[in-house]
Design an enzyme around this catalytic site. Structure first.
Site: not given
Length: 272
Positions: A25, A27, A134, A44
């Protein structure tokens, strides 16, 4: 907002971009070659060229969290810097993610080994009073010998702090209370339980997470009844009935592991 546009063979400082690995969402992750150290790495990078103040704050938080965490099963941070106006976080490059690995059948012993490594990583994070928020196969990177390392602490929070917003996480892996904006260490326990269930059965339990979930027959055919009860406790929709944190879950797992392996071997011999 200026959208990120990075191409193969593009240079960012000492890094030469090779290909895009994944996109989230906020990177994108790239495979790149470090032309000075002579090694491949994962980069990243926020998807916007001029990320918002909130996005930069989130990335700085991730960097600071990652820099603090030193554990064999947590993805280490190599570097974080601004290169040509890009905010770049550098990690070691693994062979694949756990999501890639579980696209095909996972042996029982391999599933237990991967589960134990995941629980060790979460146990360490919880001991540091960090909720990951997450926990999913895409955020677990596998290295040589199926060494698992948990990464992406970008939305993790200290357990004693208020969680900003609601429903932060990934649908399909998220505990019911986390979807309502009330995550806790028990929410990470729930996500870990879902992943273990998926590795052992090839199926994802789905909302409303009533017991028994799909493919319970496959689980009963492979796993000691006590381990089934362990999973039932981990993915209970009511957080009060789950393990209180990953440390308690890890300890229960380690107590069960020897008898679970003996049970599986006996069943294998009977069906051979």
């Amino acid at each position: 907002m200026v959208t990120l546009s990075i191409r193969a063979r593009q240079k960012l400082g000492k890094y030469r971009i090779e290909k895009r690995l994944s996109e989230g969402g906020f990177a994108t992750v790239y495979r790149a070659f470090d032309t000075i150290e002579g090694v491949h790495v994962a980069l990243k990078i926020p998807r916007s060229l001029k990320p918002s103040t909130d996005t930069l704050r989130d990335f700085r938080r991730e960097v600071r969290l990652a820099a603090k965490l030193e554990h064999p099963n947590i993805l280490p941070l190599k570097d974080a810097s601004v290169i040509d106006d890009y905010f770049v976080i550098t990690f070691p490059l693994g062979e694949r993610t756990l999501a890639d690995r579980i696209c095909r059948r996972v042996s029982f012993r391999a599933a237990l080994s991967l589960s134990e490594q995941m629980l060790e990583a979460l146990c360490y994070a919880h001991q540091q009073r960090i909720i990951h928020c997450d926990v999913k196969p895409e955020n677990m990177v596998l290295f040589a010998g199926d060494r698992l390392r948990l990464g992406d602490f970008g939305i993790a929070k200290f357990a004693q702090k208020t969680i900003r917003g609601s429903g932060t996480g990934t649908l399909g892996y998220m505990a019911p209370e986390q979807a309502m904006g009330k995550p806790s260490q028990r929410s990470d326990v729930f996500s870990a339980g879902l992943i273990i269930y998926r590795m052992l059965t090839g199926e994802w339990p789905e909302w409303p997470y009533s017991w028994p979930p799909p493919a319970i027959g496959k689980l009963r055919a492979r796993v000691h009844p006590d381990f089934i009860a362990f999973l039932q406790k981990a993915i209970d929709a009511d957080p009060r009935r789950r393990f209180r944190d990953a440390e308690q879950m890890r300890n229960a797992f380690l107590r069960l592991k020897p008898r679970v392996l003996v049970y599986a071997e006996r069943r294998r011999r009977r069906t051979a």
